[in-house]
Design a protein around this motif. Structure first.
Motif, PDB file in Angstrom:
ATOM      1  N   VAL A 245       0.880  -1.159   0.000  1.00  0.00           N
ATOM      2  CA  VAL A 245       0.000   0.000   0.000  1.00  0.00           C
ATOM      3  C   VAL A 245       0.922   1.215   0.000  1.00  0.00           C
ATOM      4  CG1 VAL A 245      -1.749   1.308   1.257  1.00  0.00           C
ATOM      5  CG2 VAL A 245      -1.773  -1.204   1.330  1.00  0.00           C
ATOM      6  N   LEU A 246       0.929   1.973  -1.078  1.00  0.00           N
ATOM      7  CA  LEU A 246       1.835   3.118  -1.137  1.00  0.00           C
ATOM      8  C   LEU A 246       1.410   4.175  -0.121  1.00  0.00           C
ATOM      9  CD1 LEU A 246       2.637   3.663  -4.915  1.00  0.00           C
ATOM     10  CD2 LEU A 246       3.952   2.462  -3.188  1.00  0.00           C
TER      11      LEU A 246
ATOM     12  N   GLY B  27       2.935  -2.659   9.645  1.00  0.00           N
ATOM     13  CA  GLY B  27       3.854  -3.637   9.070  1.00  0.00           C
ATOM     14  C   GLY B  27       5.103  -2.963   8.559  1.00  0.00           C
ATOM     15  N   PRO B  28       6.041  -3.718   8.018  1.00  0.00           N
ATOM     16  CA  PRO B  28       7.281  -3.135   7.485  1.00  0.00           C
ATOM     17  C   PRO B  28       7.009  -2.110   6.394  1.00  0.00           C
ATOM     18  CG  PRO B  28       7.487  -5.512   7.710  1.00  0.00           C
ATOM     19  CD  PRO B  28       6.050  -5.201   7.927  1.00  0.00           C
ATOM     20  N   VAL B  29       7.889  -1.110   6.311  1.00  0.00           N
ATOM     21  CA  VAL B  29       7.754  -0.037   5.326  1.00  0.00           C
ATOM     22  C   VAL B  29       9.071   0.113   4.579  1.00  0.00           C
ATOM     23  CG1 VAL B  29       7.444   2.458   5.032  1.00  0.00           C
ATOM     24  CG2 VAL B  29       6.000   1.215   6.639  1.00  0.00           C
TER      25      VAL B  29
ATOM     26  N   PRO C 142       8.125  27.651   2.179  1.00  0.00           N
ATOM     27  CA  PRO C 142       7.025  27.908   1.257  1.00  0.00           C
ATOM     28  C   PRO C 142       7.532  28.489  -0.066  1.00  0.00           C
ATOM     29  CG  PRO C 142       6.537  28.797   3.435  1.00  0.00           C
ATOM     30  CD  PRO C 142       7.993  28.422   3.430  1.00  0.00           C
ATOM     31  N   GLY C 143       7.110  27.898  -1.155  1.00  0.00           N
ATOM     32  CA  GLY C 143       7.501  28.416  -2.463  1.00  0.00           C
ATOM     33  C   GLY C 143       8.865  27.953  -2.936  1.00  0.00           C
ATOM     34  N   ASP C 144       9.656  27.329  -2.048  1.00  0.00           N
ATOM     35  CA  ASP C 144      10.986  26.847  -2.455  1.00  0.00           C
ATOM     36  C   ASP C 144      10.855  25.587  -3.313  1.00  0.00           C
ATOM     37  OD1 ASP C 144      12.022  28.854  -0.964  1.00  0.00           O
ATOM     38  OD2 ASP C 144      12.702  27.599   0.702  1.00  0.00           O
ATOM     39  N   ARG C 145      11.772  25.457  -4.242  1.00  0.00           N
ATOM     40  CA  ARG C 145      11.787  24.248  -5.056  1.00  0.00           C
ATOM     41  C   ARG C 145      12.288  23.078  -4.197  1.00  0.00           C
ATOM     42  NH1 ARG C 145      15.359  21.148  -7.454  1.00  0.00           N
ATOM     43  NH2 ARG C 145      14.822  20.021  -9.392  1.00  0.00           N
ATOM     44  N   PRO C 146      11.539  21.950  -4.166  1.00  0.00           N
ATOM     45  CA  PRO C 146      11.972  20.797  -3.360  1.00  0.00           C
ATOM     46  C   PRO C 146      13.352  20.299  -3.787  1.00  0.00           C
ATOM     47  CG  PRO C 146       9.698  20.525  -4.064  1.00  0.00           C
ATOM     48  CD  PRO C 146      10.240  21.715  -4.809  1.00  0.00           C
ATOM     49  N   THR C 147      14.172  19.995  -2.786  1.00  0.00           N
ATOM     50  CA  THR C 147      15.519  19.476  -3.066  1.00  0.00           C
ATOM     51  C   THR C 147      15.656  18.007  -2.694  1.00  0.00           C
ATOM     52  OG1 THR C 147      16.238  20.258  -0.888  1.00  0.00           O
ATOM     53  CG2 THR C 147      16.595  21.732  -2.778  1.00  0.00           C
ATOM     54  N   THR C 148      14.666  17.485  -1.951  1.00  0.00           N
ATOM     55  CA  THR C 148      14.675  16.083  -1.547  1.00  0.00           C
ATOM     56  C   THR C 148      13.299  15.471  -1.791  1.00  0.00           C
ATOM     57  OG1 THR C 148      16.336  16.457   0.183  1.00  0.00           O
ATOM     58  CG2 THR C 148      14.997  14.464   0.377  1.00  0.00           C
ATOM     59  N   ARG C 149      13.304  14.288  -2.370  1.00  0.00           N
ATOM     60  CA  ARG C 149      12.035  13.572  -2.581  1.00  0.00           C
ATOM     61  C   ARG C 149      12.190  12.120  -2.127  1.00  0.00           C
ATOM     62  NH1 ARG C 149      11.060  17.407  -6.846  1.00  0.00           N
ATOM     63  NH2 ARG C 149       8.867  18.076  -6.748  1.00  0.00           N
ATOM     64  N   ILE C 150      11.133  11.613  -1.468  1.00  0.00           N
ATOM     65  CA  ILE C 150      11.132  10.246  -0.937  1.00  0.00           C
ATOM     66  C   ILE C 150       9.793   9.610  -1.260  1.00  0.00           C
ATOM     67  CG2 ILE C 150      11.310   8.832   1.166  1.00  0.00           C
ATOM     68  CD1 ILE C 150      12.754  11.287   2.447  1.00  0.00           C
ATOM     69  N   VAL C 151       9.826   8.343  -1.656  1.00  0.00           N
ATOM     70  CA  VAL C 151       8.603   7.572  -1.844  1.00  0.00           C
ATOM     71  C   VAL C 151       8.601   6.446  -0.825  1.00  0.00           C
ATOM     72  CG1 VAL C 151       9.635   6.080  -3.605  1.00  0.00           C
ATOM     73  CG2 VAL C 151       7.159   6.316  -3.498  1.00  0.00           C
ATOM     74  N   GLY C 152       7.432   6.149  -0.271  1.00  0.00           N
ATOM     75  CA  GLY C 152       7.354   5.102   0.749  1.00  0.00           C
ATOM     76  C   GLY C 152       6.185   4.174   0.514  1.00  0.00           C
ATOM     77  N   GLY C 153       6.322   2.916   0.950  1.00  0.00           N
ATOM     78  CA  GLY C 153       5.250   1.938   0.796  1.00  0.00           C
ATOM     79  C   GLY C 153       5.176   0.984   1.968  1.00  0.00           C
ATOM     80  N   LEU C 154       3.960   0.661   2.382  1.00  0.00           N
ATOM     81  CA  LEU C 154       3.716  -0.290   3.465  1.00  0.00           C
ATOM     82  C   LEU C 154       3.602  -1.690   2.873  1.00  0.00           C
ATOM     83  CD1 LEU C 154       2.785  -1.050   6.400  1.00  0.00           C
ATOM     84  CD2 LEU C 154       0.450  -0.513   5.631  1.00  0.00           C
ATOM     85  N   ILE C 155       4.283  -2.667   3.469  1.00  0.00           N
ATOM     86  CA  ILE C 155       4.207  -4.048   3.016  1.00  0.00           C
ATOM     87  C   ILE C 155       3.183  -4.777   3.887  1.00  0.00           C
ATOM     88  CG2 ILE C 155       5.464  -6.209   2.716  1.00  0.00           C
ATOM     89  CD1 ILE C 155       8.002  -4.512   2.338  1.00  0.00           C
TER      90      ILE C 155
ATOM     91  N   GLU D 186       4.026   2.735 -10.564  1.00  0.00           N
ATOM     92  CA  GLU D 186       3.170   2.770 -11.757  1.00  0.00           C
ATOM     93  C   GLU D 186       1.986   1.821 -11.613  1.00  0.00           C
ATOM     94  OE1 GLU D 186       5.448   1.832 -15.201  1.00  0.00           O
ATOM     95  OE2 GLU D 186       5.959   3.937 -15.612  1.00  0.00           O
ATOM     96  N   GLU D 187       2.279   0.604 -11.163  1.00  0.00           N
ATOM     97  CA  GLU D 187       1.241  -0.425 -11.065  1.00  0.00           C
ATOM     98  C   GLU D 187       0.210  -0.081  -9.995  1.00  0.00           C
ATOM     99  OE1 GLU D 187      -0.396  -3.603 -12.828  1.00  0.00           O
ATOM    100  OE2 GLU D 187       1.625  -2.906 -13.340  1.00  0.00           O
ATOM    101  N   ALA D 188       0.672   0.463  -8.864  1.00  0.00           N
ATOM    102  CA  ALA D 188      -0.241   0.802  -7.769  1.00  0.00           C
ATOM    103  C   ALA D 188      -1.153   1.968  -8.131  1.00  0.00           C
ATOM    104  CB  ALA D 188       0.562   1.140  -6.512  1.00  0.00           C
TER     105      ALA D 188
END
Length: 308
Positions: free
Chosen positions: A16-17, A36-38, A105-118, A157-159
């Motif tokens: 589950v993303l 559960g684990p992430v 606020p308004g700053d361009r993001p410098t860090t991006r993270i994706v997370g998912g629950l197993i 993509e699949e989720a």
């Protein structure tokens, strides 16, 4: 089939993303406790990761973290940054273009993270937590991390699309992701105590493979030791130290895991399940199951069905 494949397939993992996060400036964010684990993947920039015990991990773009017990996971721009809880209320206010934004606020993001629950089959969900060390951190420079980057991209993509066969595809992708991650851990110079510790030892791995290949057989420590090419005493001591339980105790635990799975999914009568995992009668199986699980097989099956 090897022990790791057996266990992962029994767990039937899905994902589950949890979502995506983008940060800029000075920031800190806490992930709500998860059941559960992430897994987390840094897709851009860098940050610090902090678990419940307070240790900081330096993460760079392409790094992968698998958190087995995510009760207080946090990400920070620097060690002294204050954190905010990323609960549903926070997400509702700070979501932009499908990702949670934090920082200037308004700053361009410098860090991006994706997370998912197993999410695993509830009959044996605890097996995955037992299998994993508290954290597994793979650097972008690791071969496994390169493969995981591709997997995470496909999982996202699949989720995000309701295509035919979506759940089956996600399940297989998560299985591959877990196996890739755990393979790396078995090769560690300080392997986690448990099945991974046993798989990291070629002789113990042979014993585990034998038990999983013929779970109904009445294996003795002497037989397992002989197949592993070791004396009984050395094998028993080495197995207990690496796996965390005696060989026969491990076999009993795996038998009960198979039984719980069969009971939850209605595969066979008590007699059939008993015979399949090495018991000569349903009564002997029922006694062993009750002692191990805390309730008779019939009660366990009824409870699991009621939860569906």
């Amino acid at each position: 089939m090897d022990a790791l494949t057996d266990i992962i397939q029994l767990l039937r993992p899905q994902t589950v993303l949890l979502g995506r996060m983008a940060a800029s400036g000075r920031w800190g964010i806490r992930v709500p406790p998860q059941p559960g684990p992430v897994f987390y993947f840094v897709t851009e920039g860098s940050c610090l990761f902090q678990g419940c015990e307070g240790t900081l991990l330096d993460l760079r773009e392409g790094d992968f973290v698998l958190s087995a017990r995510p009760t207080a996971d946090a990400f920070l721009s620097e060690p002294t940054a204050e954190t905010v809880l990323s609960d549903e209320a926070f997400k509702a206010i700070h979501s932009v273009d499908g990702e949670v934004r934090i920082g200037g606020p308004g700053d361009r993001p410098t860090t991006r993270i994706v997370g998912g629950l197993i999410v695993c089959d509830p009959a044996n969900a605890e097996l995955l937590v037992e299998l994993l060390p508290r954290y597994i951190h793979l650097r972008a420079s690791d071969d496994a991390a390169t493969r995981l980057r591709s997997l995470v991209h496909i999982i996202r993509e699949e989720a995000g699309e309701a295509r035919p066969g979506r759940n089956a595809v996600l399940s297989r992708l998560i299985e591959v992701m877990l196996i890739e991650t755990l393979r790396r851990e078995t090769e560690s110079s300080l392997p986690h105590r448990g099945v991974l510790g046993g798989l990291g030892d070629s002789k113990l791995a042979k014993a585990l493979a034998n038990m999983h290949a013929d779970v109904a057989r009445g294996w003795t420590v002497e037989e397992l030791a002989r197949h592993a090419g070791m004396s009984r005493a050395v094998f028993a001591r080495r197995f207990s130290q690496a796996v965390g339980s005696a060989p026969v105790e491990y076999l009993l635990g795996w038998r009960m895991a198979l039984a719980k799975d069969a009971l939850r999914h209605g595969r066979g009568t008590l007699e059939e399940i008993a015979f399949k995992i090495g018991y000569k009668s349903a009564s002997a199986f029922s006694t062993a199951f009750s002692h191990r699980v805390g309730c008779p097989p019939s009660e366990y099956a009824a409870t699991m069905r009621a939860r569906e």
